[in-house]
Design an enzyme around this catalytic site. Structure first.
Site, PDB file in Angstrom:
ATOM      1  N   ALA A  78      -0.342 -16.345  23.147  1.00 55.95           N
ATOM      2  CA  ALA A  78       1.085 -16.555  22.896  1.00 55.95           C
ATOM      3  C   ALA A  78       1.366 -16.713  21.408  1.00 55.95           C
ATOM      4  CB  ALA A  78       1.572 -17.781  23.667  1.00 55.95           C
ATOM      5  N   PHE A 119       8.743  10.758  -2.871  1.00 53.67           N
ATOM      6  CA  PHE A 119       8.441  12.058  -2.258  1.00 53.67           C
ATOM      7  C   PHE A 119       9.480  12.351  -1.197  1.00 53.67           C
ATOM      8  CE2 PHE A 119       5.982  14.690   0.793  1.00 53.67           C
ATOM      9  CZ  PHE A 119       5.415  15.631  -0.059  1.00 53.67           C
ATOM     10  N   ARG A 160       0.842  -1.194   0.000  1.00 54.35           N
ATOM     11  CA  ARG A 160       0.000   0.000   0.000  1.00 54.35           C
ATOM     12  C   ARG A 160       0.878   1.245   0.000  1.00 54.35           C
ATOM     13  NH1 ARG A 160       0.353   4.050   2.945  1.00 54.35           N
ATOM     14  NH2 ARG A 160       0.334   2.793   4.823  1.00 54.35           N
ATOM     15  N   GLU A 164       3.196  10.803   8.093  1.00 52.08           N
ATOM     16  CA  GLU A 164       2.205  11.684   7.448  1.00 52.08           C
ATOM     17  C   GLU A 164       1.352  12.438   8.474  1.00 52.08           C
ATOM     18  OE1 GLU A 164       0.826  11.141   3.786  1.00 52.08           O
ATOM     19  OE2 GLU A 164       2.247   9.628   3.187  1.00 52.08           O
ATOM     20  N   GLY A 165       2.048  12.909   9.495  1.00 54.42           N
ATOM     21  CA  GLY A 165       1.385  13.615  10.585  1.00 54.42           C
ATOM     22  C   GLY A 165       1.088  12.649  11.713  1.00 54.42           C
ATOM     23  N   ARG A 211      -7.672  27.614  13.031  1.00 52.28           N
ATOM     24  CA  ARG A 211      -7.141  27.138  11.748  1.00 52.28           C
ATOM     25  C   ARG A 211      -8.229  27.250  10.693  1.00 52.28           C
ATOM     26  NH1 ARG A 211      -3.233  23.158   9.741  1.00 52.28           N
ATOM     27  NH2 ARG A 211      -2.373  23.044  11.862  1.00 52.28           N
ATOM     28  N   SER A 237       7.542  16.947  11.385  1.00 44.70           N
ATOM     29  CA  SER A 237       6.315  17.747  11.424  1.00 44.70           C
ATOM     30  C   SER A 237       6.603  19.230  11.208  1.00 44.70           C
ATOM     31  CB  SER A 237       5.611  17.547  12.776  1.00 44.70           C
ATOM     32  OG  SER A 237       5.238  16.188  12.953  1.00 44.70           O
ATOM     33  N   SER A 284      10.218   6.566   1.503  1.00 42.44           N
ATOM     34  CA  SER A 284       9.781   5.284   0.932  1.00 42.44           C
ATOM     35  C   SER A 284      10.156   5.219  -0.543  1.00 42.44           C
ATOM     36  CB  SER A 284       8.271   5.125   1.089  1.00 42.44           C
ATOM     37  OG  SER A 284       7.912   5.093   2.451  1.00 42.44           O
TER      38      SER A 284
END
Length: 403
Positions: free
Chosen positions: A341, A124, A85, A364-365, A382, A133, A159
């Protein structure tokens, strides 16, 4: 009105990816994870299915499907393993969708199109050793030199660092202007001065490729500047909206995997003369997984719907990322507990789920960052300003070619 049913195309893609995961990933993932091996052949197989550019317009080499379909792909891939993913998240959400939103036609033809076709891989580069951050703290520099920029610096926790062909690199063009002095560049691996180094012995996502990028006097053509000088922070934040959307969608798939493994185990394991699924505290853990799965899926699909409509969704994406990733981690911890276990053993997948799930509440935060964001939105501290360029709504309209 809201329609909670899958379209025929969405259902077809869901079945396609699930079949792919069951055939190509599930039989091999324990070995790849144990050996810390990134299986690069998966890239070509995903490309052959059109999954490297699901939500990129056909005009630019993609499949032209909607953003909810992209979320479905991410969910199904993470059911197999977070590593794959992550591959699609970074390549498509962080890189290709950013080029779709901010790139000019030259950049879309040269870089976006081969990426959407799966012929090239995009990554990226934002995070640095002392800037996570706090994006404004990045130290990578880009100095204009004629019709080029000279880049120096390093990026970490990247990545696909060892397999990507193209990187979106964020660098300071005006260091004295804080976040307003950041710009974004397309950097090719083949450029002289670019080197990478992968990490080993991570807690989780061991089947993924993650590491560092080093840039020493890398000359980047001025035509590879994405957007305008000083617009890099806005570009990075909008890219993270897309990345967080895909991470949240992946978290839904991880919860699904936890439910699947736990239900299977409860039917096989008996204590005190009955299936452990008959014990109420085990049922409680299963119930929490189901609640987390359903709530997270709705939050993710709402963001996908907003993207389809072209509605700004930074607030909603942050909420989906926080809630879904927390739910995924909690589900993985409970899945290990249900297995007892055996959950501590590499013989069962749930210990891998728990190790992988820890990353979701960090990258990613962090979940703490998203909690602060949600409080600031509620308190009125905000507010999202309009961007110069927006991610195109769906269905896609063919862009006019420059005259």
């Amino acid at each position: 009105m809201f329609d909670f049913s899958y379209s025929e195309d969405q259902l077809s893609v869901k079945k396609l990816v699930r079949k792919f995961v069951d055939r190509e990933i599930m039989p091999n993932i324990e070995k790849w994870d144990a050996e810390q091996h990134f299986e690069a052949s998966i890239i070509d197989k995903l490309a052959a299915l059109g999954l490297m550019g699901v939500c990129i317009p056909e005009q630019y080499g993609g499949q032209g499907m909607d953003y909810i379909t992209f979320a479905i792909v991410c969910s199904e891939l993470e059911r197999g393993d977070t590593a794959f993913r992550t591959l699609v998240s970074v390549h498509t959400a962080l890189n290709s969708m950013t080029l779709l939103q901010w790139g000019d036609e030259f950049q879309k033809e040269k870089y976006l199109k081969p990426q959407a076709q799966g012929k090239k891989v995009g990554a990226f580069g934002l995070t640095e050793p002392n800037a996570g951050s706090d994006v404004a703290a990045i130290q990578t520099r880009a100095i204009k030199d004629g019709d080029s920029y000279i880049l120096n610096g390093s990026k970490t926790w990247i990545s696909l660092c060892d397999v990507a062909d193209h990187f979106l690199i964020f660098a300071k063009t005006s260091p004295d202007q804080g976040h307003r002095g950041i710009s974004c560049f397309i950097v090719e691996r083949a450029y002289p001065g670019v080197t990478t180094r992968g990490f080993k012995n991570k807690l989780g996502i061991r089947a993924g490729n993650t590491g560092e990028i080093f840039m020493e006097d890398v000359r980047v053509p001025a035509e590879n500047l994405v957007g305008e000088e000083g617009e890099g922070f806005k570009i990075a934040m909008s890219a993270l909206d897309n990345g967080r959307f895909s991470v949240a969608a992946g978290a839904v798939g991880l919860i699904d995997a936890c439910i699947e493994a736990s239900v299977k185990y409860t039917h096989e394991r008996e204590t005190f003369g009955q299936s452990i699924g008959k014990h109420q505290l085990v049922q409680q853990m299963i119930a929490k997984m189901v609640a987390g799965y359903e709530a997270s899926k709705l939050l993710v699909y709402r963001v996908g719907w907003m993207k389809n409509k072209g509605i700004r969704n930074t607030r909603e994406t942050s909420l989906a990322k926080w809630v879904a990733c927390d739910a995924a981690f909690n589900a993985a911890v409970d899945a290990v507990q249900i297995h007892g276990a055996n959950g501590y053993s590499h013989e069962f997948p749930v210990e891998r789920y728990m190790r992988n799930a820890k990353a979701l509440v960090i990258y990613e935060g962090t979940r703490e960052i998203h909690q602060v964001m949600q409080a600031e939105y509620a308190l009125g501290y905000r507010k999202d300003k309009e961007l110069r360029k927006n991610l195109p709504s769906w269905p896609f309209k063919e862009a006019k070619k420059p005259v």
